[in-house]
Design a protein around this motif. Structure first.
Motif, PDB file in Angstrom:
ATOM      1  N   HIS A  38       0.833  -1.206   0.000  1.00 54.90           N
ATOM      2  CA  HIS A  38       0.000   0.000   0.000  1.00 54.90           C
ATOM      3  C   HIS A  38       0.873   1.265   0.000  1.00 54.90           C
ATOM      4  O   HIS A  38       0.455   2.311  -0.496  1.00 54.90           O
ATOM      5  CB  HIS A  38      -0.950  -0.001   1.209  1.00 54.90           C
ATOM      6  N   SER A  39       2.103   1.155   0.509  1.00 56.22           N
ATOM      7  CA  SER A  39       3.018   2.310   0.469  1.00 56.22           C
ATOM      8  C   SER A  39       3.267   2.759  -0.969  1.00 56.22           C
ATOM      9  O   SER A  39       3.516   3.949  -1.217  1.00 56.22           O
ATOM     10  CB  SER A  39       4.356   1.965   1.118  1.00 56.22           C
ATOM     11  N   ASP A 196     -11.170  -4.879  10.859  1.00 60.43           N
ATOM     12  CA  ASP A 196     -11.084  -4.414   9.469  1.00 60.43           C
ATOM     13  C   ASP A 196     -12.465  -3.957   9.044  1.00 60.43           C
ATOM     14  O   ASP A 196     -13.476  -4.343   9.645  1.00 60.43           O
ATOM     15  CB  ASP A 196     -10.566  -5.526   8.538  1.00 60.43           C
ATOM     16  N   TRP A 294       9.729  -0.328   9.096  1.00 58.77           N
ATOM     17  CA  TRP A 294      10.267  -1.516   8.409  1.00 58.77           C
ATOM     18  C   TRP A 294      10.926  -2.444   9.429  1.00 58.77           C
ATOM     19  O   TRP A 294      10.249  -2.879  10.372  1.00 58.77           O
ATOM     20  CB  TRP A 294      11.218  -1.066   7.308  1.00 58.77           C
ATOM     21  N   ARG A 339      -1.712 -10.252   0.204  1.00 57.01           N
ATOM     22  CA  ARG A 339      -0.782  -9.426  -0.564  1.00 57.01           C
ATOM     23  C   ARG A 339      -0.926  -9.697  -2.062  1.00 57.01           C
ATOM     24  O   ARG A 339      -0.997 -10.869  -2.472  1.00 57.01           O
ATOM     25  CB  ARG A 339       0.636  -9.794  -0.128  1.00 57.01           C
TER      26      ARG A 339
HETATM   27  N1  LIG Z   1       5.745   1.745   8.961  1.00 55.61           N
HETATM   28  C1  LIG Z   1       6.258   1.023   7.981  1.00 55.61           C
HETATM   29  O1  LIG Z   1       7.452   0.730   7.945  1.00 55.61           O
HETATM   30  C2  LIG Z   1       5.360   0.522   6.886  1.00 55.61           C
HETATM   31  C3  LIG Z   1       5.790  -0.533   6.066  1.00 55.61           C
HETATM   32  C4  LIG Z   1       4.905  -1.012   5.102  1.00 55.61           C
HETATM   33  C5  LIG Z   1       3.652  -0.445   4.942  1.00 55.61           C
HETATM   34  N2  LIG Z   1       3.290   0.601   5.744  1.00 55.61           N
HETATM   35  C6  LIG Z   1       1.950   1.207   5.649  1.00 55.61           C
HETATM   36  O2  LIG Z   1       1.026   0.334   6.276  1.00 55.61           O
HETATM   37  C7  LIG Z   1      -0.270   0.533   5.728  1.00 55.61           C
HETATM   38  C8  LIG Z   1      -0.862  -0.810   5.350  1.00 55.61           C
HETATM   39  O3  LIG Z   1      -0.179  -1.354   4.219  1.00 55.61           O
HETATM   40  P1  LIG Z   1      -0.724  -2.694   3.540  1.00 55.61           P
HETATM   41  O4  LIG Z   1       0.147  -2.926   2.366  1.00 55.61           O
HETATM   42  O5  LIG Z   1      -0.932  -3.740   4.559  1.00 55.61           O
HETATM   43  O6  LIG Z   1      -2.173  -2.189   3.012  1.00 55.61           O
HETATM   44  P2  LIG Z   1      -3.407  -3.078   2.496  1.00 55.61           P
HETATM   45  O7  LIG Z   1      -4.168  -2.199   1.571  1.00 55.61           O
HETATM   46  O8  LIG Z   1      -2.930  -4.398   2.023  1.00 55.61           O
HETATM   47  O9  LIG Z   1      -4.249  -3.338   3.840  1.00 55.61           O
HETATM   48  C9  LIG Z   1      -4.966  -2.338   4.496  1.00 55.61           C
HETATM   49  C10 LIG Z   1      -6.124  -3.011   5.225  1.00 55.61           C
HETATM   50  O10 LIG Z   1      -6.753  -2.052   6.053  1.00 55.61           O
HETATM   51  C11 LIG Z   1      -8.141  -2.126   5.905  1.00 55.61           C
HETATM   52  N3  LIG Z   1      -8.705  -0.807   6.191  1.00 55.61           N
HETATM   53  C12 LIG Z   1      -8.651   0.307   5.419  1.00 55.61           C
HETATM   54  N4  LIG Z   1      -9.282   1.334   6.049  1.00 55.61           N
HETATM   55  C13 LIG Z   1      -9.728   0.845   7.233  1.00 55.61           C
HETATM   56  C14 LIG Z   1     -10.429   1.419   8.326  1.00 55.61           C
HETATM   57  N5  LIG Z   1     -10.806   2.710   8.319  1.00 55.61           N
HETATM   58  N6  LIG Z   1     -10.712   0.628   9.399  1.00 55.61           N
HETATM   59  C15 LIG Z   1     -10.327  -0.671   9.423  1.00 55.61           C
HETATM   60  N7  LIG Z   1      -9.673  -1.270   8.399  1.00 55.61           N
HETATM   61  C16 LIG Z   1      -9.367  -0.511   7.329  1.00 55.61           C
HETATM   62  C17 LIG Z   1      -8.353  -2.568   4.471  1.00 55.61           C
HETATM   63  O11 LIG Z   1      -9.637  -3.172   4.311  1.00 55.61           O
HETATM   64  C18 LIG Z   1      -7.199  -3.554   4.287  1.00 55.61           C
HETATM   65  O12 LIG Z   1      -7.570  -4.851   4.670  1.00 55.61           O
HETATM   66  C19 LIG Z   1      -0.074   1.498   4.562  1.00 55.61           C
HETATM   67  O13 LIG Z   1      -0.388   2.819   4.991  1.00 55.61           O
HETATM   68  C20 LIG Z   1       1.400   1.373   4.260  1.00 55.61           C
HETATM   69  O14 LIG Z   1       1.912   2.530   3.642  1.00 55.61           O
HETATM   70  C21 LIG Z   1       4.114   1.084   6.715  1.00 55.61           C
END
Ligand SMILES: NC(=O)c1ccc[n+]([C@@H]2O[C@H](COP(=O)([O-])OP(=O)(O)OC[C@H]3O[C@@H](n4cnc5c(N)ncnc54)[C@H](O)[C@@H]3O)[C@@H](O)[C@H]2O)c1
Ligand SMILES: [Zn+2]
Ligand SMILES: [Zn+2]
Length: 344
Positions: A38-39, A196, A294, A339
Motif C-alpha cells: 500500500h506504500s 477491518d 520496516w 498481498r
Molecule cells: N511503517 C512502515 O514501515 C510501513 C511498512 C509497510 C507499509 N506501511 C503502511 O502500512 C499501511 C498498510 O499497508 P498494507 O500494504 O498492509 O495495506 P493493504 O491495503 O494491504 O491493507 C490495508 C487493510 O486495512 C483495511 N482498512 C482500510 N481502512 C480501514 C479502516 N478505516 N478501518 C479498518 N480497516 C481498514 C483494508 O480493508 C485492508 O484490509 C499502509 O499505509 C502502508 O503505507 C508502513
C-alpha cells in the motif's frame, strides 16, 4: 527488459528499459516475485519532488542471482534470495547497532522508494542486502521482506508488553495485518483481536488464528471494550496497520493505561496527545506511542526462518508483470486478500 515505473507523480507505466549492469559489490537478480505494498500507492499519490522519477516500484523482492559483480563474494549464479530493502550507511551509530531502519545518515528510503525496485524482469542490488530463502516460493518469500518484516519489528519492539493472556488489537488485515496476526499467534501467547472494514479480511484473520474479529465502524470501540474491559484496563498493544484518523481514534480509545500504540500504517491520520489533569487524557497515562519503520536485517533473517519453518504463510494473489497496473487498481479498491504479488 520490462519495468513498471512511476514516470511522473501519479503516473504508473509499463516501460522498456535496458537491463541494469551490476556494479562493484552488486549482483544482478532475475526477479522471481515482487510485492505490491500500500506504500506504493502513497508514493504514487505524493506531490512532485518527494520521490525520484522515473522510479521502478516495489520494495518486496525475491529472485535468483543471474550474475555476480566484481567483489560480490559469497554468492553464485542460481542462488535463491530475498532482498532486504533498506540501504543504511553502515557507519553511523544506528547502523553499527544493526538498526539500519534508523540510519542517521541516509534519509528514510530503500529499493523501490529512493532507488529502483523490483517490478522489472531484473534488478541489481548490493550483495550485502541478500538473504537466502532455501526452497520457499518466490511469491511467498517476497512479502516476508516487508509485509511480514514490518509487523515483526513492531512486535519485537512491543514484545515486553505481549505477555501471555494480554490483548493485542490488529487494525487492518491487509498485506501487513494478515502477517501480524500470524506472527503474534506463532511467537507470543497474547489474545488477538483483528479489526477491518471488510468482512473478507475478517474471515482471513479468523483462518489465520485471530481469537476475535471486530468490524470497523461506529461501534468498534464498544465491541473491543466488551472484550478487553473498561479503562483504565484495555488492550496492552494496538498495531494500527492503517493509520487514518478513524483507526487512530479507535486505537487510543481501546488502549490500556501503560499500553503501547504502534502506528505502522501511513494513512495520513493524526492523533492528539495532551497533558491534562481534569479529563481522561486522549492517550492513557503511561502509554507509549511509537512509529516503527520496516525492520532490521537480523529481524528479516528471523522472519524468513518463520516462513521456512512453515509457521507463517503469505496469503497472496499473483499477477503477471503485464497485469501490474490492474493489481494496484485492485489494491486501491480493497479487492486484494493478503498481498498482491507480481511474478515477472
Ligand atoms: N511503517 C512502515 O514501515 C510501513 C511498512 C509497510 C507499509 N506501511 C503502511 O502500512 C499501511 C498498510 O499497508 P498494507 O500494504 O498492509 O495495506 P493493504 O491495503 O494491504 O491493507 C490495508 C487493510 O486495512 C483495511 N482498512 C482500510 N481502512 C480501514 C479502516 N478505516 N478501518 C479498518 N480497516 C481498514 C483494508 O480493508 C485492508 O484490509 C499502509 O499505509 C502502508 O503505507 C508502513
Ligand atoms: Zn511496504
Ligand atoms: Zn547509518
Amino acid at each position: 527488459m520490462r519495468a513498471i515505473q512511476m514516470t511522473a507523480p501519479g503516473v504508473l507505466e509499463q516501460v522498456e528499459i535496458p537491463a541494469p549492469t551490476p556494479g562493484p559489490g552488486e549482483v544482478l537478480l532475475n526477479v522471481g516475485a515482487a510485492g505490491a505494498c500500500h506504500s506504493d500507492l502513497h508514493i504514487l499519490d505524493a506531490p512532485a519532488g518527494v520521490f525520484p522519477t522515473p522510479l521502478t516500484l516495489s520494495h518486496e523482492v525475491a529472485g535468483t542471482i543471474a550474475e555476480v559483480g566484481a567483489g560480490a563474494t559469497g554468492w553464485s549464479p542460481g542462488d535463491r534470495v530475498a532482498v532486504y530493502g533498506i540501504m543504511g550507511c553502515g557507519r553511523c551509530r544506528a547502523c553499527l547497532r544493526g538498526l539500519e531502519n534508523q540510519c542517521r545518515t541516509v534519509p528514510v528510503g530503500g529499493i523501490g522508494i529512493s532507488r529502483d525496485g523490483g517490478l522489472a524482469d531484473q534488478m541489481s542490488v548490493h550483495a550485502s542486502r541478500l538473504l537466502p530463502i532455501g526452497d520457499l516460493d518466490f511469491a511467498a518469500a517476497a512479502p516476508l521482506t516487508d509485509a511480514a518484516l514490518t509487523p515483526y519489528h513492531a512486535i519485537e519492539v512491543a514484545r515486553p508488553a505481549l505477555r501471555p493472556g494480554n490483548w493485542c488489537v490488529v487494525i487492518g488485515v491487509g498485506g501487513l495485518g494478515h502477517m501480524a496476526v500470524q506472527i503474534l499467534k506463532q511467537t507470543t501467547a497474547v489474545r488477538v483481536i483483528a479489526v477491518d472494514s471488510r468482512p473478507a479480511a475478517l474471515d482471513l484473520a479468523r483462518r489465520l488464528g485471530a481469537d476475535e474479529t471486530v468490524q470497523a465502524g461506529p461501534d468498534a470501540v464498544e465491541r473491543i471494550r466488551s472484550l478487553v474491559g473498561p479503562p483504565p484496563g484495555g488492550a496492552d498493544v494496538v498495531l494500527d496497520c492503517v493509520g487514518v484518523d478513524a483507526t487512530m481514534t479507535t486505537a487510543r480509545n481501546v488502549l490500556s493505561i501503560g499500553g503501547r500504540l504502534m502506528l505502522i500504517g501511513l494513512g495520513g491520520g493524526t492523533t492528539p496527545v495532551a497533558a491534562v489533569a481534569d479529563a481522561p487524557p486522549p492517550v492513557p497515562f503511561e502509554a507509549v506511542v511509537e512509529m516503527p519503520f520496516w525492520g532490521t536485517r537480523a529481524e528479516l533473517y528471523e522472519v524468513l526462518a518463520l516462513g521456512r519453518e512453515g509457521l507463517i504463510h503469505s496469503a497472496v494473489q499473483t499477477f503477471p508483470l503485464d497485469q501490474t497496473i490492474e493489481a494496484y487498481r485492485q489494491l486501491r479498491a480493497g479487492e486484494i486478500e493478503g498481498r498482491a504479488v507480481i511474478v515477472p
